[in-house]
Design an enzyme around this catalytic site. Structure first.
Site, PDB file in Angstrom:
ATOM      1  N   CYS A 105       0.850  -1.205   0.000  1.00  0.00           N
ATOM      2  CA  CYS A 105       0.000   0.000   0.000  1.00  0.00           C
ATOM      3  C   CYS A 105       0.880   1.247   0.000  1.00  0.00           C
ATOM      4  CB  CYS A 105      -0.907   0.025   1.223  1.00  0.00           C
ATOM      5  SG  CYS A 105      -1.703  -1.532   1.625  1.00  0.00           S
TER       6      CYS A 105
ATOM      7  N   CYS B  26       2.293   3.103  -3.200  1.00  0.00           N
ATOM      8  CA  CYS B  26       1.499   4.116  -3.907  1.00  0.00           C
ATOM      9  C   CYS B  26       1.021   5.236  -2.994  1.00  0.00           C
ATOM     10  CB  CYS B  26       0.289   3.472  -4.573  1.00  0.00           C
ATOM     11  SG  CYS B  26       0.767   2.294  -5.851  1.00  0.00           S
ATOM     12  N   HIS B  27       0.688   4.907  -1.757  1.00  0.00           N
ATOM     13  CA  HIS B  27       0.041   5.901  -0.886  1.00  0.00           C
ATOM     14  C   HIS B  27       0.985   6.511   0.141  1.00  0.00           C
ATOM     15  CE1 HIS B  27      -3.994   5.102  -2.398  1.00  0.00           C
ATOM     16  NE2 HIS B  27      -3.793   3.794  -2.247  1.00  0.00           N
TER      17      HIS B  27
ATOM     18  N   CYS C 298     -35.031  -2.237  12.845  1.00  0.00           N
ATOM     19  CA  CYS C 298     -33.857  -1.586  13.432  1.00  0.00           C
ATOM     20  C   CYS C 298     -34.297  -0.284  14.103  1.00  0.00           C
ATOM     21  CB  CYS C 298     -32.818  -1.244  12.363  1.00  0.00           C
ATOM     22  SG  CYS C 298     -32.497  -2.519  11.128  1.00  0.00           S
TER      23      CYS C 298
ATOM     24  N   CYS D  59     -35.795  -0.228  17.756  1.00  0.00           N
ATOM     25  CA  CYS D  59     -34.849  -0.242  18.869  1.00  0.00           C
ATOM     26  C   CYS D  59     -33.956   0.990  18.857  1.00  0.00           C
ATOM     27  CB  CYS D  59     -33.989  -1.506  18.833  1.00  0.00           C
ATOM     28  SG  CYS D  59     -34.856  -2.933  19.533  1.00  0.00           S
ATOM     29  N   HIS D  60     -33.391   1.318  17.702  1.00  0.00           N
ATOM     30  CA  HIS D  60     -32.315   2.307  17.699  1.00  0.00           C
ATOM     31  C   HIS D  60     -32.787   3.752  17.520  1.00  0.00           C
ATOM     32  CE1 HIS D  60     -29.140  -0.552  18.232  1.00  0.00           C
ATOM     33  NE2 HIS D  60     -29.575  -1.288  17.218  1.00  0.00           N
TER      34      HIS D  60
ATOM     35  N   CYS E 146     -27.430  -8.226  14.998  1.00  0.00           N
ATOM     36  CA  CYS E 146     -28.756  -7.680  15.339  1.00  0.00           C
ATOM     37  C   CYS E 146     -29.844  -8.454  14.600  1.00  0.00           C
ATOM     38  CB  CYS E 146     -28.830  -6.180  15.054  1.00  0.00           C
ATOM     39  SG  CYS E 146     -28.036  -5.189  16.356  1.00  0.00           S
TER      40      CYS E 146
HETATM   41  C1  HEC Z   1     -34.316  -5.649  19.871  1.00  0.00           C
HETATM   42  C2  HEC Z   1     -33.541  -4.461  19.749  1.00  0.00           C
HETATM   43  C3  HEC Z   1     -32.656  -4.260  18.540  1.00  0.00           C
HETATM   44  C4  HEC Z   1     -32.995  -4.248  17.221  1.00  0.00           C
HETATM   45  C5  HEC Z   1     -34.372  -4.435  16.610  1.00  0.00           C
HETATM   46  C6  HEC Z   1     -31.771  -3.975  16.480  1.00  0.00           C
HETATM   47  N1  HEC Z   1     -30.732  -3.804  17.330  1.00  0.00           N
HETATM   48 FE1  HEC Z   1     -28.866  -3.100  16.856  1.00  0.00          FE
HETATM   49  N2  HEC Z   1     -28.304  -3.247  18.790  1.00  0.00           N
HETATM   50  C7  HEC Z   1     -29.105  -3.706  19.829  1.00  0.00           C
HETATM   51  C8  HEC Z   1     -28.303  -3.835  21.029  1.00  0.00           C
HETATM   52  C9  HEC Z   1     -28.818  -4.295  22.391  1.00  0.00           C
HETATM   53  C10 HEC Z   1     -26.986  -3.458  20.675  1.00  0.00           C
HETATM   54  C11 HEC Z   1     -25.737  -3.453  21.559  1.00  0.00           C
HETATM   55  C12 HEC Z   1     -25.744  -2.261  22.433  1.00  0.00           C
HETATM   56  C13 HEC Z   1     -25.795  -1.002  21.617  1.00  0.00           C
HETATM   57  O1  HEC Z   1     -24.763  -0.543  21.145  1.00  0.00           O
HETATM   58  O2  HEC Z   1     -26.917  -0.513  21.371  1.00  0.00           O
HETATM   59  C14 HEC Z   1     -27.039  -3.055  19.262  1.00  0.00           C
HETATM   60  C15 HEC Z   1     -25.956  -2.515  18.567  1.00  0.00           C
HETATM   61  C16 HEC Z   1     -25.988  -2.102  17.246  1.00  0.00           C
HETATM   62  C17 HEC Z   1     -24.891  -1.415  16.564  1.00  0.00           C
HETATM   63  C18 HEC Z   1     -23.544  -1.014  17.165  1.00  0.00           C
HETATM   64  C19 HEC Z   1     -23.573   0.382  17.732  1.00  0.00           C
HETATM   65  C20 HEC Z   1     -22.223   0.875  18.190  1.00  0.00           C
HETATM   66  O3  HEC Z   1     -22.137   2.033  18.638  1.00  0.00           O
HETATM   67  O4  HEC Z   1     -21.248   0.147  18.099  1.00  0.00           O
HETATM   68  C21 HEC Z   1     -25.298  -1.228  15.272  1.00  0.00           C
HETATM   69  C22 HEC Z   1     -24.513  -0.581  14.147  1.00  0.00           C
HETATM   70  C23 HEC Z   1     -26.653  -1.783  15.161  1.00  0.00           C
HETATM   71  N3  HEC Z   1     -27.043  -2.281  16.382  1.00  0.00           N
HETATM   72  C24 HEC Z   1     -27.411  -1.792  14.004  1.00  0.00           C
HETATM   73  C25 HEC Z   1     -28.674  -2.412  13.897  1.00  0.00           C
HETATM   74  C26 HEC Z   1     -29.356  -2.655  12.650  1.00  0.00           C
HETATM   75  C27 HEC Z   1     -28.830  -2.276  11.283  1.00  0.00           C
HETATM   76  C28 HEC Z   1     -30.549  -3.273  12.952  1.00  0.00           C
HETATM   77  C29 HEC Z   1     -31.595  -3.824  12.040  1.00  0.00           C
HETATM   78  C30 HEC Z   1     -31.181  -4.865  11.153  1.00  0.00           C
HETATM   79  C31 HEC Z   1     -30.611  -3.398  14.391  1.00  0.00           C
HETATM   80  N4  HEC Z   1     -29.451  -2.887  14.926  1.00  0.00           N
HETATM   81  C32 HEC Z   1     -31.694  -3.912  15.095  1.00  0.00           C
HETATM   82  C33 HEC Z   1     -30.470  -3.943  19.775  1.00  0.00           C
HETATM   83  C34 HEC Z   1     -31.218  -3.994  18.601  1.00  0.00           C
HETATM   84  C1  HEC Z   2      -0.458   0.538  -7.635  1.00  0.00           C
HETATM   85  C2  HEC Z   2      -0.894   1.628  -6.813  1.00  0.00           C
HETATM   86  C3  HEC Z   2      -1.686   1.350  -5.570  1.00  0.00           C
HETATM   87  C4  HEC Z   2      -1.480   0.429  -4.570  1.00  0.00           C
HETATM   88  C5  HEC Z   2      -0.398  -0.614  -4.457  1.00  0.00           C
HETATM   89  C6  HEC Z   2      -2.519   0.648  -3.602  1.00  0.00           C
HETATM   90  N1  HEC Z   2      -3.331   1.670  -3.992  1.00  0.00           N
HETATM   91 FE1  HEC Z   2      -4.890   2.412  -2.982  1.00  0.00          FE
HETATM   92  N2  HEC Z   2      -5.323   3.667  -4.530  1.00  0.00           N
HETATM   93  C7  HEC Z   2      -4.586   3.768  -5.683  1.00  0.00           C
HETATM   94  C8  HEC Z   2      -5.267   4.653  -6.607  1.00  0.00           C
HETATM   95  C9  HEC Z   2      -4.782   5.055  -8.000  1.00  0.00           C
HETATM   96  C10 HEC Z   2      -6.458   5.058  -5.958  1.00  0.00           C
HETATM   97  C11 HEC Z   2      -7.573   5.922  -6.529  1.00  0.00           C
HETATM   98  C12 HEC Z   2      -7.228   7.356  -6.544  1.00  0.00           C
HETATM   99  C13 HEC Z   2      -7.393   7.912  -5.206  1.00  0.00           C
HETATM  100  O1  HEC Z   2      -8.516   7.951  -4.715  1.00  0.00           O
HETATM  101  O2  HEC Z   2      -6.393   8.364  -4.614  1.00  0.00           O
HETATM  102  C14 HEC Z   2      -6.439   4.435  -4.645  1.00  0.00           C
HETATM  103  C15 HEC Z   2      -7.416   4.628  -3.696  1.00  0.00           C
HETATM  104  C16 HEC Z   2      -7.403   4.052  -2.431  1.00  0.00           C
HETATM  105  C17 HEC Z   2      -8.387   4.304  -1.413  1.00  0.00           C
HETATM  106  C18 HEC Z   2      -9.601   5.220  -1.552  1.00  0.00           C
HETATM  107  C19 HEC Z   2      -9.167   6.646  -1.392  1.00  0.00           C
HETATM  108  C20 HEC Z   2     -10.343   7.616  -1.493  1.00  0.00           C
HETATM  109  O3  HEC Z   2     -10.101   8.807  -1.325  1.00  0.00           O
HETATM  110  O4  HEC Z   2     -11.479   7.179  -1.705  1.00  0.00           O
HETATM  111  C21 HEC Z   2      -8.057   3.548  -0.319  1.00  0.00           C
HETATM  112  C22 HEC Z   2      -8.789   3.448   1.017  1.00  0.00           C
HETATM  113  C23 HEC Z   2      -6.839   2.822  -0.667  1.00  0.00           C
HETATM  114  N3  HEC Z   2      -6.486   3.161  -1.948  1.00  0.00           N
HETATM  115  C24 HEC Z   2      -6.190   1.958   0.172  1.00  0.00           C
HETATM  116  C25 HEC Z   2      -5.136   1.137  -0.218  1.00  0.00           C
HETATM  117  C26 HEC Z   2      -4.604   0.044   0.580  1.00  0.00           C
HETATM  118  C27 HEC Z   2      -5.081  -0.331   1.997  1.00  0.00           C
HETATM  119  C28 HEC Z   2      -3.627  -0.546  -0.180  1.00  0.00           C
HETATM  120  C29 HEC Z   2      -2.841  -1.776   0.149  1.00  0.00           C
HETATM  121  C30 HEC Z   2      -3.585  -2.961   0.521  1.00  0.00           C
HETATM  122  C31 HEC Z   2      -3.556   0.193  -1.428  1.00  0.00           C
HETATM  123  N4  HEC Z   2      -4.492   1.195  -1.416  1.00  0.00           N
HETATM  124  C32 HEC Z   2      -2.659  -0.083  -2.450  1.00  0.00           C
HETATM  125  C33 HEC Z   2      -3.395   3.134  -5.948  1.00  0.00           C
HETATM  126  C34 HEC Z   2      -2.843   2.113  -5.199  1.00  0.00           C
END
Ligand code: HEC
Ligand code: HEC
Ligand code: HEC
Lengths: 262, 144
Positions: free
Chosen positions: A77, A80-81, A178, A181-182, A223
Site C-alpha cells: 500500500c 502508492c500511498h 432496526c 430499537c435504535h 442484530c
Molecule cells: C431488539 C432491539 C434491537 C434491534 C431491533 C436492532 N438492534 Fe442493533 N443493537 C441492539 C443492542 C442491544 C446493541 C448493543 C448495544 C448497543 O450498542 O446498542 C445493538 C448494537 C448495534 C450497533 C452497534 C452500535 C455501536 O455504537 O457500536 C449497530 C450498528 C446496530 N445495532 C445496528 C442495527 C441494525 C442495522 C438493525 C436492524 C437490522 C438493528 N441494529 C436492530 C439492539 C437492537
Molecule cells: C499501484 C498503486 C496502488 C497500490 C499498491 C494501492 N493503492 Fe490504494 N489507490 C490507488 C489509486 C490510484 C487510488 C484511486 C485514486 C485515489 O482515490 O487516490 C487508490 C485509492 C485508495 C483508497 C480510496 C481513497 C479515497 O479517497 O477514496 C483507499 C482506502 C486505498 N487506496 C487503500 C489502499 C490500501 C489499503 C492498499 C494496500 C492494501 C492500497 N491502497 C494499495 C493506488 C494504489
C-alpha cells in the site's frame, strides 16, 4: 443483478407508496449520538487509552501490512500511498460510496480489496479476516475525530433509499425493525444492555462480547440474528445499502474507530 | 427424518394448519388453546427461558433471582389483577391485534412476518401449551 431488480422494485414501490407518507410522518431519526455515550465508564476508559484499547492489535497488524508487499506486482500500500497518516486522512469518513466502475456501492473493506485485486495482483481478503480488519482499522484510524459525511445523491440515491427501507422494515420472528430499537428505544435497558442509536462511526470496533475486532456488517448480522431474522452476507449489496443509510443517519458524528463496545 | 421435518416446517401453509385456531371475543381469547390446564410453575420457568424470547428482555417481573430485567414494556407485577385470563391470553398470542404498532412480539402467530431465520420459519415463539402455562403464571401475579 437479482438484487438490483429487487432494489428498483423496492425503490419505485417506495416512491409510490411510502416516501410520500413518510415525508408527512414525523421523522423519528434522533440527533446523532455516538454509541460511546451509552457505554459504561469502564468500557469508555478502554477506548480512551490507545495503549489498553485491544483493537490496537488490529491497528498494528494493519500498519505492518501497509508496508508489506502483497501479490504478484510486488507492491505494498505504501508504494502508492506513502504515509497513511496523510494519504488516508478523512477517507473512511466518506465511505461507503458509489463506484461507477463497479456499478454499485463500495465500502472501505471493498475498496481495500479492489486495491489488492486490481492494483497489486493479490487475492481479495475474506471479510472478518485479521488482515482485512487490520487494514480497515488502520485506514479508519486516520479519520479519527473527522465528521462522517457520505454522498447520498445521484447514483447513490436508490441505494440510500433501499437502506432506509431496510432500517424501517420489521423482520424476524420478533417482528422488530432496526428503527424500533435504535430510534425509539435508545437509552433504555434491554435486559443488561443499554440500547444505543446503532451508529457506525466507531467501526471497526473491538467488541468485548466477541473478544475480537469486528466490522459493521458483522454487527448488522448480529442484530438480525437476535431478532431471529435471516442475516445477509457480509459485503452483500443489502448490507452496503444499509451501511450507506446508517452513515448518512450519523452524519457529522466524529469517526471513533477503533471504538470499544460491550 | 430431520430433513423431512425441515421440509415440512419450511412450508408455512402446512404449518399454519398445525396452529390452533384462536377466536377473539370481547377483547380476549376465552377458549384455552389446549385441553391440558396451564401450569403456573412451568409458566414461570418458560418466561425466563432466554432461548424463547424471554419476557425479561422487555419487562420487569417478580422473579428476583434473575438479574437485569428490561424496562421497555410495563412491569408485570400485579398484571393478573389488571386483566382477565382471556385478556392475558390475547396479549400473549397476538398483542398486535390490540395495538398494531406495539413492540411486543406475538408469541403465537406466524403470518405477516418478514425474513424469519430459517430454523424458526413457520413456528410460533411459544407452543400452544406454553401459552397456556404462561397465561396461568401471569394470572397468579395479583396486586396486593
Ligand atoms: C431488539 C432491539 C434491537 C434491534 C431491533 C436492532 N438492534 Fe442493533 N443493537 C441492539 C443492542 C442491544 C446493541 C448493543 C448495544 C448497543 O450498542 O446498542 C445493538 C448494537 C448495534 C450497533 C452497534 C452500535 C455501536 O455504537 O457500536 C449497530 C450498528 C446496530 N445495532 C445496528 C442495527 C441494525 C442495522 C438493525 C436492524 C437490522 C438493528 N441494529 C436492530 C439492539 C437492537
Ligand atoms: C499501484 C498503486 C496502488 C497500490 C499498491 C494501492 N493503492 Fe490504494 N489507490 C490507488 C489509486 C490510484 C487510488 C484511486 C485514486 C485515489 O482515490 O487516490 C487508490 C485509492 C485508495 C483508497 C480510496 C481513497 C479515497 O479517497 O477514496 C483507499 C482506502 C486505498 N487506496 C487503500 C489502499 C490500501 C489499503 C492498499 C494496500 C492494501 C492500497 N491502497 C494499495 C493506488 C494504489
Ligand atoms: C420486545 C419487547 C417485549 C417482549 C419480548 C415482551 N413484551 Fe410484553 N409488552 C411490551 C410492550 C412495549 C408493551 C406495552 C403495550 C403496547 O406496546 O401496546 C407490552 C405489554 C404487555 C402486557 C400488557 C401490559 C399492560 O399493562 O397493558 C402484558 C400482559 C405483557 N406485555 C406480557 C408479556 C409476556 C408474558 C411476555 C413474554 C412471554 C412479553 N410481554 C414479552 C414489550 C414486550
Amino acid at each position: 443483478m437479482r438484487f438490483l431488480v429487487l432494489l428498483v422494485g423496492v425503490v419505485s414501490a417506495g416512491l409510490a407508496a411510502s416516501a410520500f407518507s413518510r415525508a408527512q410522518e414525523a421523522d423519528p431519526t434522533p440527533t446523532p449520538r455516538s454509541g460511546y455515550e451509552f457505554m459504561a465508564p469502564q468500557t469508555q476508559a478502554l477506548q480512551d487509552d490507545d495503549f489498553v484499547n485491544p483493537a490496537f492489535f488490529s491497528v498494528e497488524a494493519g500498519e505492518r501490512l501497509w508496508s508489506t508487499p502483497m501479490g504478484s506486482e510486488g507492491l505494498s500500500c505504501a508504494s502508492c500511498h506513502e504515509a497513511a497518516e496523510t494519504s488516508m486522512a478523512g477517507v473512511a469518513a466518506r465511505y461507503p460510496q458509489y463506484d461507477p466502475d463497479v456499478g454499485g456501492l463500495v465500502n472501505l473493506e471493498g475498496r481495500i480489496n479492489q486495491m489488492l485485486t486490481k492494483e497489486m495482483g493479490a487475492e481479495a481478503l475474506a471479510y472478518e479476516s485479521e488482515a482485512l480488519l487490520g487494514l480497515t482499522t488502520y485506514v479508519a484510524l486516520q479519520s479519527r475525530g473527522m465528521p462522517m459525511a457520505v454522498d447520498i445523491e445521484g447514483p447513490a440515491r436508490p441505494y440510500f433509499e433501499a437502506g432506509r427501507d431496510y432500517f424501517f422494515t420489521r423482520r424476524g420472528q420478533l417482528d422488530l425493525s432496526c428503527s424500533q430499537c435504535h430510534d425509539g428505544l435508545a437509552g433504555q435497558k434491554l435486559r443488561g444492555d443499554t440500547i444505543s442509536q446503532g451508529q457506525i462511526n466507531g467501526f471497526p470496533i473491538y467488541r468485548l462480547l466477541w473478544n475480537s475486532t469486528a466490522s459493521r456488517h458483522r454487527m448488522f448480522a448480529w442484530c438480525n440474528t437476535s431478532l431471529r431474522a435471516e442475516p445477509e452476507a457480509a459485503g452483500s449489496e443489502t448490507y452496503l445499502a444499509l451501511e450507506l443509510y446508517l452513515a448518512w443517519r450519523g452524519g457529522g458524528l466524529p469517526m471513533e474507530s477503533p471504538a470499544v463496545r460491550r | 427424518m430431520p430433513l423431512l421435518l425441515a421440509v415440512l416446517m419450511a412450508s408455512p401453509l402446512s404449518q399454519a394448519e398445525d396452529l390452533v385456531a384462536v377466536a377473539i371475543v370481547d377483547g380476549g381469547i376465552p377458549a384455552p388453546l389446549t385441553s391440558v390446564p396451564g401450569s403456573p410453575d412451568r409458566g414461570r420457568l418458560i418466561v425466563r427461558d432466554i432461548s424463547k424470547a424471554s419476557c425479561l428482555i422487555c419487562h420487569a417481573m417478580p422473579i428476583p433471582e434473575e438479574p437485569d430485567h428490561g424496562q421497555i414494556g410495563p412491569p408485570l407485577e400485579g398484571i393478573g389483577s389488571a386483566y382477565s385470563v382471556p385478556e392475558l391470553r390475547l396479549r400473549l398470542v397476538d398483542p398486535k391485534a390490540i395495538n398494531p404498532e406495539t413492540l411486543m412480539p406475538s408469541y403465537y402467530r406466524i403470518e405477516g412476518l418478514t425474513g424469519v431465520l430459517a430454523r424458526y420459519a413457520g413456528t410460533p415463539i411459544y407452543t400452544a401449551q406454553e401459552i397456556e402455562d404462561v397465561v396461568a403464571y401471569l394470572a397468579t401475579l395479583k396486586a396486593d
